[in-house]
Design a protein around this motif. Structure first.
Motif, PDB file in Angstrom:
ATOM      1  N   LYS A  34      85.489   7.026 111.124  1.00  0.00           N
ATOM      2  CA  LYS A  34      86.889   7.138 111.557  1.00  0.00           C
ATOM      3  C   LYS A  34      86.999   6.907 113.063  1.00  0.00           C
ATOM      4  O   LYS A  34      87.875   6.176 113.532  1.00  0.00           O
ATOM      5  CB  LYS A  34      87.454   8.509 111.186  1.00  0.00           C
ATOM      6  CG  LYS A  34      87.728   8.677 109.716  1.00  0.00           C
ATOM      7  CD  LYS A  34      88.190  10.105 109.417  1.00  0.00           C
ATOM      8  CE  LYS A  34      88.191  10.345 107.921  1.00  0.00           C
ATOM      9  NZ  LYS A  34      88.377  11.752 107.589  1.00  0.00           N
ATOM     10  N   CYS A  35      86.120   7.545 113.792  1.00  0.00           N
ATOM     11  CA  CYS A  35      86.105   7.409 115.246  1.00  0.00           C
ATOM     12  C   CYS A  35      85.853   5.948 115.636  1.00  0.00           C
ATOM     13  O   CYS A  35      86.553   5.400 116.494  1.00  0.00           O
ATOM     14  CB  CYS A  35      85.023   8.326 115.831  1.00  0.00           C
ATOM     15  SG  CYS A  35      84.794   8.223 117.616  1.00  0.00           S
ATOM     16  N   GLU A  38      88.886   3.858 115.063  1.00  0.00           N
ATOM     17  CA  GLU A  38      89.887   4.093 116.108  1.00  0.00           C
ATOM     18  C   GLU A  38      89.541   3.332 117.385  1.00  0.00           C
ATOM     19  O   GLU A  38      90.435   2.832 118.074  1.00  0.00           O
ATOM     20  CB  GLU A  38      90.012   5.588 116.394  1.00  0.00           C
ATOM     21  CG  GLU A  38      90.700   6.352 115.284  1.00  0.00           C
ATOM     22  CD  GLU A  38      90.645   7.867 115.470  1.00  0.00           C
ATOM     23  OE1 GLU A  38      90.198   8.330 116.546  1.00  0.00           O
ATOM     24  OE2 GLU A  38      91.037   8.581 114.524  1.00  0.00           O
ATOM     25  N   CYS A  39      88.260   3.236 117.701  1.00  0.00           N
ATOM     26  CA  CYS A  39      87.833   2.465 118.873  1.00  0.00           C
ATOM     27  C   CYS A  39      88.264   1.002 118.726  1.00  0.00           C
ATOM     28  O   CYS A  39      88.742   0.384 119.675  1.00  0.00           O
ATOM     29  CB  CYS A  39      86.307   2.517 119.034  1.00  0.00           C
ATOM     30  SG  CYS A  39      85.629   4.137 119.423  1.00  0.00           S
ATOM     31  N   GLU A  41      90.698  -0.152 117.041  1.00  0.00           N
ATOM     32  CA  GLU A  41      92.153  -0.298 116.958  1.00  0.00           C
ATOM     33  C   GLU A  41      92.836  -0.188 118.324  1.00  0.00           C
ATOM     34  O   GLU A  41      94.057  -0.261 118.401  1.00  0.00           O
ATOM     35  CB  GLU A  41      92.726   0.747 115.994  1.00  0.00           C
ATOM     36  CG  GLU A  41      92.324   0.494 114.560  1.00  0.00           C
ATOM     37  CD  GLU A  41      92.677   1.634 113.627  1.00  0.00           C
ATOM     38  OE1 GLU A  41      93.174   2.687 114.097  1.00  0.00           O
ATOM     39  OE2 GLU A  41      92.424   1.477 112.421  1.00  0.00           O
ATOM     40  N   ARG A  42      92.085  -0.015 119.363  1.00  0.00           N
ATOM     41  CA  ARG A  42      92.665   0.117 120.705  1.00  0.00           C
ATOM     42  C   ARG A  42      92.775  -1.264 121.349  1.00  0.00           C
ATOM     43  O   ARG A  42      91.785  -1.821 121.832  1.00  0.00           O
ATOM     44  CB  ARG A  42      91.812   1.044 121.553  1.00  0.00           C
ATOM     45  CG  ARG A  42      91.766   2.436 120.936  1.00  0.00           C
ATOM     46  CD  ARG A  42      91.358   3.473 121.888  1.00  0.00           C
ATOM     47  NE  ARG A  42      91.497   4.771 121.228  1.00  0.00           N
ATOM     48  CZ  ARG A  42      90.875   5.840 121.622  1.00  0.00           C
ATOM     49  NH1 ARG A  42      90.089   5.788 122.665  1.00  0.00           N
ATOM     50  NH2 ARG A  42      91.052   6.973 120.981  1.00  0.00           N
ATOM     51  N   CYS A  53      82.680   3.027 123.197  1.00  0.00           N
ATOM     52  CA  CYS A  53      83.393   4.003 122.379  1.00  0.00           C
ATOM     53  C   CYS A  53      82.663   4.214 121.047  1.00  0.00           C
ATOM     54  O   CYS A  53      82.449   5.347 120.611  1.00  0.00           O
ATOM     55  CB  CYS A  53      84.825   3.509 122.155  1.00  0.00           C
ATOM     56  SG  CYS A  53      85.877   4.613 121.202  1.00  0.00           S
ATOM     57  N   CYS A  57      80.785   7.510 119.335  1.00  0.00           N
ATOM     58  CA  CYS A  57      81.083   7.989 117.978  1.00  0.00           C
ATOM     59  C   CYS A  57      79.800   8.209 117.174  1.00  0.00           C
ATOM     60  O   CYS A  57      79.737   9.098 116.324  1.00  0.00           O
ATOM     61  CB  CYS A  57      81.976   6.994 117.237  1.00  0.00           C
ATOM     62  SG  CYS A  57      83.612   6.782 117.954  1.00  0.00           S
TER      63      CYS A  57
END
Length: 138
Positions: A34-35, A38-39, A41-42, A53, A57
Protein backbone atom coordinates in the motif's frame (compact mmCIF):
# COMPACT_ATOMS: atom_id res chain seq x y z
CA UNK A 1 20.85 -35.93 13.88
CA UNK A 2 18.47 -38.87 13.63
CA UNK A 3 15.81 -38.39 10.98
CA UNK A 4 12.88 -38.54 13.40
CA UNK A 5 14.44 -35.89 15.63
CA UNK A 6 15.26 -33.71 12.64
CA UNK A 7 11.73 -34.01 11.26
CA UNK A 8 10.24 -33.08 14.63
CA UNK A 9 12.35 -29.95 15.00
CA UNK A 10 11.76 -28.98 11.38
CA UNK A 11 7.97 -29.36 11.69
CA UNK A 12 7.87 -27.27 14.87
CA UNK A 13 10.02 -24.53 13.35
CA UNK A 14 7.95 -24.53 10.14
CA UNK A 15 4.76 -24.17 12.21
CA UNK A 16 6.31 -21.27 14.13
CA UNK A 17 7.43 -19.50 10.95
CA UNK A 18 4.00 -19.98 9.33
CA UNK A 19 2.35 -18.52 12.43
CA UNK A 20 4.69 -15.52 12.40
CA UNK A 21 4.10 -15.04 8.68
CA UNK A 22 0.33 -15.26 9.01
CA UNK A 23 0.00 -13.10 12.14
CA UNK A 24 2.76 -10.52 11.60
CA UNK A 25 4.70 -10.62 8.33
CA UNK A 26 1.66 -10.78 6.05
CA UNK A 27 0.22 -7.61 7.60
CA UNK A 28 3.57 -5.90 7.10
CA UNK A 29 3.63 -7.01 3.46
CA UNK A 30 0.21 -5.52 2.88
CA UNK A 31 1.27 -2.21 4.42
CA UNK A 32 4.46 -2.24 2.35
CA UNK A 33 2.55 -2.70 -0.91
CA UNK A 34 0.00 0.00 0.00
CA UNK A 35 2.78 2.38 0.95
CA UNK A 36 4.68 1.61 -2.26
CA UNK A 37 1.56 2.20 -4.35
CA UNK A 38 1.05 5.56 -2.64
CA UNK A 39 4.63 6.51 -3.53
CA UNK A 40 3.89 5.78 -7.18
CA UNK A 41 0.69 7.84 -7.09
CA UNK A 42 2.48 11.06 -6.15
CA UNK A 43 2.69 13.03 -9.39
CA UNK A 44 5.07 15.64 -7.99
CA UNK A 45 7.72 13.08 -7.01
CA UNK A 46 10.72 12.60 -9.24
CA UNK A 47 11.82 9.10 -10.17
CA UNK A 48 14.48 9.27 -7.43
CA UNK A 49 11.96 10.40 -4.84
CA UNK A 50 9.59 7.58 -5.79
CA UNK A 51 12.45 5.10 -5.51
CA UNK A 52 13.47 6.45 -2.08
CA UNK A 53 9.87 6.40 -0.90
CA UNK A 54 9.47 2.76 -1.98
CA UNK A 55 12.70 1.82 -0.21
CA UNK A 56 11.37 3.40 3.00
CA UNK A 57 8.19 1.34 2.60
CA UNK A 58 10.24 -1.86 2.33
CA UNK A 59 12.39 -1.16 5.40
CA UNK A 60 10.05 -2.56 8.10
CA UNK A 61 9.51 -5.81 6.20
CA UNK A 62 13.24 -6.20 5.56
CA UNK A 63 13.89 -5.65 9.28
CA UNK A 64 11.27 -8.26 10.17
CA UNK A 65 12.67 -10.82 7.76
CA UNK A 66 16.19 -10.18 9.01
CA UNK A 67 15.05 -10.57 12.59
CA UNK A 68 13.41 -13.93 11.92
CA UNK A 69 16.33 -15.16 9.82
CA UNK A 70 18.87 -14.15 12.47
CA UNK A 71 16.92 -15.86 15.25
CA UNK A 72 16.56 -19.07 13.22
CA UNK A 73 20.26 -19.07 12.37
CA UNK A 74 21.19 -18.72 16.04
CA UNK A 75 18.82 -21.55 16.93
CA UNK A 76 20.28 -23.79 14.19
CA UNK A 77 23.85 -22.97 15.23
CA UNK A 78 23.12 -23.90 18.84
CA UNK A 79 21.45 -27.16 17.84
CA UNK A 80 24.33 -27.98 15.49
CA UNK A 81 26.90 -27.34 18.23
CA UNK A 82 24.98 -29.61 20.58
CA UNK A 83 24.83 -32.45 18.06
CA UNK A 84 28.52 -31.97 17.24
CA UNK A 85 29.23 -32.43 20.95
CA UNK A 86 27.24 -35.70 20.78
CA UNK A 87 29.27 -36.79 17.78
CA UNK A 88 32.53 -36.06 19.63
CA UNK A 89 31.29 -37.97 22.67
CA UNK A 90 30.36 -40.98 20.55
CA UNK A 91 33.69 -40.89 18.70
CA UNK A 92 35.58 -40.76 22.01
CA UNK A 93 33.57 -43.69 23.30
CA UNK A 94 34.23 -45.67 20.10
CA UNK A 95 37.94 -44.82 20.21
CA UNK A 96 38.16 -46.09 23.77
CA UNK A 97 36.97 -49.53 22.63
CA UNK A 98 33.20 -49.42 23.08
CA UNK A 99 31.10 -51.58 20.77
CA UNK A 100 29.06 -50.01 18.00
CA UNK A 101 25.60 -50.66 19.58
CA UNK A 102 26.66 -48.87 22.78
CA UNK A 103 28.07 -45.96 20.78
CA UNK A 104 24.86 -45.72 18.74
CA UNK A 105 22.79 -45.71 21.92
CA UNK A 106 24.95 -42.97 23.42
CA UNK A 107 24.65 -40.93 20.24
CA UNK A 108 20.87 -41.39 20.04
CA UNK A 109 20.36 -40.47 23.70
CA UNK A 110 22.60 -37.43 23.42
CA UNK A 111 20.94 -36.17 20.23
CA UNK A 112 17.53 -36.80 21.78
CA UNK A 113 18.55 -34.69 24.74
CA UNK A 114 19.76 -31.90 22.42
CA UNK A 115 16.46 -31.95 20.56
CA UNK A 116 14.42 -31.85 23.77
CA UNK A 117 16.47 -28.97 25.14
CA UNK A 118 16.07 -26.99 21.93
CA UNK A 119 12.39 -27.81 21.48
CA UNK A 120 11.88 -26.29 24.94
CA UNK A 121 13.51 -23.07 23.68
CA UNK A 122 11.05 -22.61 20.80
CA UNK A 123 8.14 -21.11 22.79
CA UNK A 124 10.34 -18.39 24.32
CA UNK A 125 12.00 -17.76 20.94
CA UNK A 126 8.53 -17.41 19.37
CA UNK A 127 7.41 -15.01 22.09
CA UNK A 128 10.58 -12.93 21.68
CA UNK A 129 10.14 -12.81 17.90
CA UNK A 130 6.50 -11.71 18.20
CA UNK A 131 7.45 -8.92 20.60
CA UNK A 132 10.28 -7.78 18.36
CA UNK A 133 8.09 -7.89 15.25
CA UNK A 134 5.41 -5.86 17.01
CA UNK A 135 8.05 -3.29 17.99
CA UNK A 136 9.08 -2.57 14.39
CA UNK A 137 7.63 0.81 13.44
CA UNK A 138 5.39 0.70 10.38
Amino acid sequence: MAEAHQARVQKTIEDMVQSLERDHIRKMQGLMFKCSAECCERPTYSMTQVHSCIERCHTPLAQAQGLVTNELEKFQDRLTRCTMHCNDKARDQFDSGAKEPAVRATMENCVGSCVEDHMNLIPSMTHRLKENLDAIPQ
